[in-house]
Design a protein around this motif. Structure first.
Motif, PDB file in Angstrom:
ATOM      1  N   TYR A 151     -13.555   4.214  -9.291  1.00 22.30           N
ATOM      2  CA  TYR A 151     -12.425   3.967  -8.059  1.00 22.30           C
ATOM      3  C   TYR A 151     -11.303   3.267  -9.088  1.00 22.30           C
ATOM      4  O   TYR A 151     -11.589   3.646 -10.586  1.00 22.30           O
ATOM      5  CB  TYR A 151     -12.788   3.243  -6.760  1.00 22.30           C
ATOM      6  CG  TYR A 151     -12.774   1.566  -7.659  1.00 22.30           C
ATOM      7  CD1 TYR A 151     -11.458   1.476  -8.419  1.00 22.30           C
ATOM      8  CD2 TYR A 151     -14.170   1.360  -7.964  1.00 22.30           C
ATOM      9  CE1 TYR A 151     -11.860   0.026  -8.397  1.00 22.30           C
ATOM     10  CE2 TYR A 151     -14.191  -0.255  -8.499  1.00 22.30           C
ATOM     11  CZ  TYR A 151     -12.561  -0.494  -8.421  1.00 22.30           C
ATOM     12  OH  TYR A 151     -12.783  -1.845  -9.014  1.00 22.30           O
TER      13      TYR A 151
ATOM     14  N   THR B 146      -7.505   4.976  -4.778  1.00 24.70           N
ATOM     15  CA  THR B 146      -7.400   4.518  -3.433  1.00 24.70           C
ATOM     16  C   THR B 146      -5.771   3.252  -4.177  1.00 24.70           C
ATOM     17  O   THR B 146      -6.423   3.004  -4.973  1.00 24.70           O
ATOM     18  CB  THR B 146      -8.511   3.042  -3.191  1.00 24.70           C
ATOM     19  OG1 THR B 146      -7.932   2.004  -2.609  1.00 24.70           O
ATOM     20  CG2 THR B 146      -9.219   2.244  -4.722  1.00 24.70           C
TER      21      THR B 146
ATOM     22  N   ASP C 222     -11.754  -1.511   0.458  1.00 23.14           N
ATOM     23  CA  ASP C 222     -11.862  -0.339   0.354  1.00 23.14           C
ATOM     24  C   ASP C 222     -12.640   0.351  -0.610  1.00 23.14           C
ATOM     25  O   ASP C 222     -13.336   1.429  -0.752  1.00 23.14           O
ATOM     26  CB  ASP C 222     -10.457   0.360   0.736  1.00 23.14           C
ATOM     27  CG  ASP C 222      -9.602   0.628   1.296  1.00 23.14           C
ATOM     28  OD1 ASP C 222      -9.910   0.761   2.465  1.00 23.14           O
ATOM     29  OD2 ASP C 222      -8.651   1.650   1.260  1.00 23.14           O
ATOM     30  N   LYS C 223     -13.256  -0.570  -1.828  1.00 21.32           N
ATOM     31  CA  LYS C 223     -13.277  -0.009  -3.556  1.00 21.32           C
ATOM     32  C   LYS C 223     -15.048   0.290  -3.053  1.00 21.32           C
ATOM     33  O   LYS C 223     -15.560   0.752  -3.577  1.00 21.32           O
ATOM     34  CB  LYS C 223     -13.330  -0.554  -4.191  1.00 21.32           C
ATOM     35  CG  LYS C 223     -11.560  -1.016  -5.008  1.00 21.32           C
ATOM     36  CD  LYS C 223     -11.194  -1.746  -5.609  1.00 21.32           C
ATOM     37  CE  LYS C 223      -9.257  -2.147  -6.213  1.00 21.32           C
ATOM     38  NZ  LYS C 223      -9.397  -3.327  -6.569  1.00 21.32           N
TER      39      LYS C 223
ATOM     40  N   GLY D 125     -15.645   3.028  -0.686  1.00 19.40           N
ATOM     41  CA  GLY D 125     -15.963   3.975  -0.894  1.00 19.40           C
ATOM     42  C   GLY D 125     -16.955   4.340  -2.143  1.00 19.40           C
ATOM     43  O   GLY D 125     -17.942   5.434  -2.130  1.00 19.40           O
TER      44      GLY D 125
ATOM     45  N   ASP E 126      -8.885  11.129  -2.937  1.00 14.46           N
ATOM     46  CA  ASP E 126      -8.177  10.151  -2.936  1.00 14.46           C
ATOM     47  C   ASP E 126      -8.517   9.863  -1.044  1.00 14.46           C
ATOM     48  O   ASP E 126      -9.030  10.743  -0.075  1.00 14.46           O
ATOM     49  CB  ASP E 126      -6.383  10.778  -1.787  1.00 14.46           C
ATOM     50  CG  ASP E 126      -5.899   9.913  -1.497  1.00 14.46           C
ATOM     51  OD1 ASP E 126      -5.762   8.607  -1.514  1.00 14.46           O
ATOM     52  OD2 ASP E 126      -4.646   9.893  -1.181  1.00 14.46           O
ATOM     53  N   LEU E 127      -8.440   8.593  -0.450  1.00 15.04           N
ATOM     54  CA  LEU E 127      -8.772   7.924   0.842  1.00 15.04           C
ATOM     55  C   LEU E 127      -8.509   7.923   1.968  1.00 15.04           C
ATOM     56  O   LEU E 127      -9.059   8.651   2.819  1.00 15.04           O
ATOM     57  CB  LEU E 127      -9.397   6.918   0.589  1.00 15.04           C
ATOM     58  CG  LEU E 127     -10.538   6.210  -0.368  1.00 15.04           C
ATOM     59  CD1 LEU E 127     -11.549   5.068  -0.577  1.00 15.04           C
ATOM     60  CD2 LEU E 127     -11.359   7.067  -0.364  1.00 15.04           C
TER      61      LEU E 127
ATOM     62  N   ARG F 221      -5.218   1.041  -2.271  1.00 13.55           N
ATOM     63  CA  ARG F 221      -5.238  -0.399  -0.845  1.00 13.55           C
ATOM     64  C   ARG F 221      -5.873  -1.554  -2.299  1.00 13.55           C
ATOM     65  O   ARG F 221      -6.636  -0.980  -3.191  1.00 13.55           O
ATOM     66  CB  ARG F 221      -6.236  -0.650   0.041  1.00 13.55           C
ATOM     67  CG  ARG F 221      -6.006   0.390   0.818  1.00 13.55           C
ATOM     68  CD  ARG F 221      -5.345  -0.836   2.548  1.00 13.55           C
ATOM     69  NE  ARG F 221      -5.066  -0.099   3.129  1.00 13.55           N
ATOM     70  CZ  ARG F 221      -4.091  -0.918   3.977  1.00 13.55           C
ATOM     71  NH1 ARG F 221      -3.488  -1.956   3.695  1.00 13.55           N
ATOM     72  NH2 ARG F 221      -3.554   0.145   4.826  1.00 13.55           N
TER      73      ARG F 221
ATOM     74  N   HIS G 253       1.087  -1.315   0.020  1.00 15.14           N
ATOM     75  CA  HIS G 253      -0.090  -0.131   0.061  1.00 15.14           C
ATOM     76  C   HIS G 253       0.733   1.237   0.071  1.00 15.14           C
ATOM     77  O   HIS G 253       0.752   2.174  -0.720  1.00 15.14           O
ATOM     78  CB  HIS G 253      -0.643   0.049   1.658  1.00 15.14           C
ATOM     79  CG  HIS G 253      -1.404   1.099   1.814  1.00 15.14           C
ATOM     80  ND1 HIS G 253      -1.510   1.830   2.572  1.00 15.14           N
ATOM     81  CD2 HIS G 253      -2.146   1.957   0.831  1.00 15.14           C
ATOM     82  CE1 HIS G 253      -2.085   3.097   2.691  1.00 15.14           C
ATOM     83  NE2 HIS G 253      -2.465   3.184   1.880  1.00 15.14           N
TER      84      HIS G 253
ATOM     85  N   THR H  92      -7.400   2.035  -9.003  1.00 14.24           N
ATOM     86  CA  THR H  92      -6.714   1.856  -7.724  1.00 14.24           C
ATOM     87  C   THR H  92      -5.201   2.519  -8.023  1.00 14.24           C
ATOM     88  O   THR H  92      -4.233   1.923  -9.169  1.00 14.24           O
ATOM     89  CB  THR H  92      -6.064   0.055  -7.490  1.00 14.24           C
ATOM     90  OG1 THR H  92      -7.720   0.144  -7.481  1.00 14.24           O
ATOM     91  CG2 THR H  92      -5.562   0.153  -6.484  1.00 14.24           C
TER      92      THR H  92
END
Lengths: 455, 220
Positions: free
Chosen positions: B98, B79, B86-87, B90, B51-52, B81, A249, B100
């Motif tokens: 989204y 994201t 997470d998605k 969101g 951005d998250l 992740r 991440h 990544t």
């Protein structure tokens, strides 16, 4: 042990041990019991035979008292009795009948020639190398005497046969006993087998504790120990997983940044924008590289149980060296040193301590306003040696203080691009040196990080 | 069109900003959740790139608050992740799409175009009026089949007017749409660009609604 399998040829098996020990013990006890039974049986048989002799003697003597006339033909009469199969080596009835003074009226052919005048009762006599059991009785009026004799070797043989037959069945039973032992041991050890198969058949990611219920008390400590290991394993596996996920991440953002900037550079029509984007691409890549370096450093430090290459280090020298290095790298920083005159030595690893101090110093500079002073100090206070870095930055929200040493934690209000690993690394290095890392806001404003060696 | 970019990472934010600008968008870049919340309250955006993981207030909470206010602004979340959790979080919080990290700039732009198109209820990827066709993907404008070269501001103004056909756009609205914060706006720049567009597409292409603003003319 590479593949986890046991070399069963050399490792003792509990089951076989039990089987062999119990079998040997049973065998010994059976032999002892047999020997004892044998002796008793022999003794009883001899007594029985003596009783038999006494009854025969009494009967015959009573007959003799009725009249002597027929005694001459007695032997012939006995020999002529029908209804008996004569066995070989059978005990034969040997007798002498006569007067008290020793005159013999009748006798069997093989009877020993002991004088009838000998002492009354049972005795063991020997004649011509043959031993006899003899009983001499006297009639109530003292007129006649009788002697009954039995050959001792023949009696012994008889007694032996009977005693042996008494003991024999025990040895027929022995294989059955072995079978019973085998089955019992198997059944007795079943909980252990079950436990083993429970452990053997679980998949590598199944770290749930073993069921302690139904497990014999003797095995409980083992199960508890295994469960403890499983728990620790699960914990470290989980933190590994989290670390890997976090690492992936954390790397995504600098990589995304580098990628976007490279694309912008490709698309930019003018040199100024292109150069800016290229420079930013490089910064993004540098950050990714720094992050990887920090992660690797932490990954190497994490499993260490103790310091590699421990040696005596003069902290005064070390601080001066690190401060000079950081000053070179960040010329705008104002680093002040507050060091004692004399050398302050500790045992440790110089490379790691330099990393720790450099991280603290970098943090202090990064989070302080430009032109503000950062102080590195070394002092011993109350038996403790303290190496600290003070800054005049904004400090940290008190609620965030405990989280600062967490991996990848960056302050909630912080937009600076650190790896989030710096303090985690410092904390780990401190641990390895037997020191503690203490992070606090300074009363007069600013932030203070201290490495403390308490005596 | 005007886009709000919410990204705390300096290099990534700078890159997305530059990329969106290359696509002739007016972009406001904020670097924390609180600033994002304030910006969304104050300015009309066509889309938001969010951005998250943000300082001060995380992206999900910014998004939820936006939707609670009934705002239907197209929002694309970024994201870091890989996990779907997470998605899903969101999308459930109200995101429209989204990406990544790391992602492709061209894909980001295409997704933004698609979001804005869908938000406007348009099926066609191009914007058309009176013989003028604007293709947001290639940023090409044709008039009666002939390619017409436009400056960045002219393009942004045309884009805004085409997206708001049948609406009267005030001068302030148009300025908001074609300029990001801190960009110099001359006192009568909108008039200048309207004048340029009329020169290229005919005087009737844009109508002046006296005292109010501008609107596309009747298509014929």
């Amino acid at each position: 042990m590479t593949d986890g399998s046991l070399d069963s040829g050399r490792v003792p098996s509990l089951r076989w041990r039990l089987l062999i020990l119990v079998s040997i013990a049973s065998l010994l006890i059976m032999v002892l019991a047999s020997a004892f039974s044998y002796r008793r049986a022999r003794h009883e048989v001899q007594e029985l035979m003596d009783g038999q002799m006494a009854k025969t003697a009494q009967l015959m003597l009573a007959q003799v008292m009725l009249g002597e006339e027929h005694l001459a033909d007695l032997t012939a009469h006995i020999a002529g009795i029908r209804g008996l199969n004569v066995r070989k080596n059978q005990l034969t009835l040997e007798y002498q009948i006569g007067k008290v003074d020793g005159a013999v009226l009748a006798r069997s052919a093989q009877a020993p020639s002991t004088p009838l005048s000998s002492a009354l009762g049972f005795s063991t006599i020997s004649e011509n190398g043959e031993s006899w059991r003899s009983l001499i009785l006297e009639a109530s009026d003292g007129s006649h005497r009788i002697q009954i004799a039995e050959s001792i070797p023949k009696r012994d043989k008889e007694a032996l046969e009977i005693a042996a037959k008494t003991v024999q069945p025990m040895f027929y039973i022995f294989p059955l006993l072995l079978l019973a032992i085998y089955v019992s041991v198997r059944r007795g050890l079943k909980p252990i087998d079950d436990l083993a198969s429970d452990v053997a058949t679980r998949s590598s990611d199944n770290l749930t504790p073993l069921a302690a219920r139904g497990v014999p008390r003797e095995v409980q400590p083992l199960v508890v120990a295994i469960n403890r290991v499983l728990f620790r394993l699960g914990y470290s596996l989980e933190s590994e997983r989290r670390f890997t996920a976090d690492a992936a991440h954390e790397l995504r953002t600098p990589l995304a940044a580098a990628r976007i900037q490279a694309q912008v550079a490709l698309l930019s029509p003018d040199a100024e924008r292109r150069n800016h984007a290229l420079a930013q691409t490089l910064s993004g890549l540098d950050r990714a590289a720094r992050l990887v370096e920090q992660m690797l450093r932490l990954a190497r430090l994490d499993p260490l149980a103790q310091l590699p290459q421990r040696q005596s280090i003069n902290l005064v020298d070390l601080v001066q060296r690190v401060a000079a290095g950081v000053q070179d790298a960040t010329p705008h920083a104002r680093i002040e040193l507050d060091l004692p005159e004399s050398a302050q030595s500790i045992d440790g690893n110089a490379d790691l301590l330099e990393v720790a101090l450099r991280n603290l110093l970098d943090n202090a500079i990064r989070f302080s306003p430009d032109e503000s002073e950062v102080t590195v100090f070394l002092r011993s206070a109350g038996g403790a040696l303290v190496l600290g870095v003070d800054d005049n930055g904004p400090g940290v929200d008190p609620e965030e203080l405990p989280r600062l040493m967490e991996r990848f934690y960056r302050g909630a209000s912080v937009t600076a691009e650190g790896s989030g690993l710096g303090l985690t690394i410092v904390c780990r290095i401190a641990e390895l040196h037997g020191a503690t890392l203490e992070l606090n806001n300074r009363t007069g404003g600013g932030f203070e990080a201290r490495l403390c060696w308490r005596g | 069109m005007r886009i709000l970019l919410v990204e705390d990472d300096a290099i990534l934010g700078d890159g997305i900003l530059a990329g969106l600008k290359l696509a002739e968008h007016a972009v406001d870049w904020v670097r924390d959740g609180e600033a994002a919340r304030l910006a969304l309250l104050d300015h009309p955006y066509e889309a938001c790139v969010l951005d998250l993981g943000l300082p001060k207030r995380d992206g999900i909470s910014v998004l939820k608050e936006l939707r609670e206010r009934g705002n239907r602004l197209p929002v694309l979340i970024l994201t870091a992740r890989d996990s779907s959790a997470d998605k899903i979080a969101g999308l459930d919080a109200g995101a429209d799409d989204y990406l990544t990290k790391p992602f492709d700039l061209a894909e980001l732009l295409a997704r933004l175009r698609a979001l804005v198109r869908r938000a406007a209820g348009e099926a066609r990827p191009t914007l058309e009026h009176g013989g003028v066709v604007l293709d947001p993907a290639s940023r090409q404008v044709t008039f009666n089949g002939q390619t017409v070269a436009l400056s960045a501001r002219e393009y942004a103004l045309l884009d805004d007017l085409l997206r708001h056909q049948n609406h009267i756009r005030t001068r302030a609205q148009l300025e908001e749409s074609i300029y990001a914060w801190g960009e110099e706006t001359g006192s009568n720049t909108v008039e200048v660009f309207v004048h340029h567009l009329r020169k290229k597409f005919g005087a009737d292409f844009i109508r002046t609604v006296r005292g109010l603003g501008y609107q596309l003319g009747d298509s014929n």
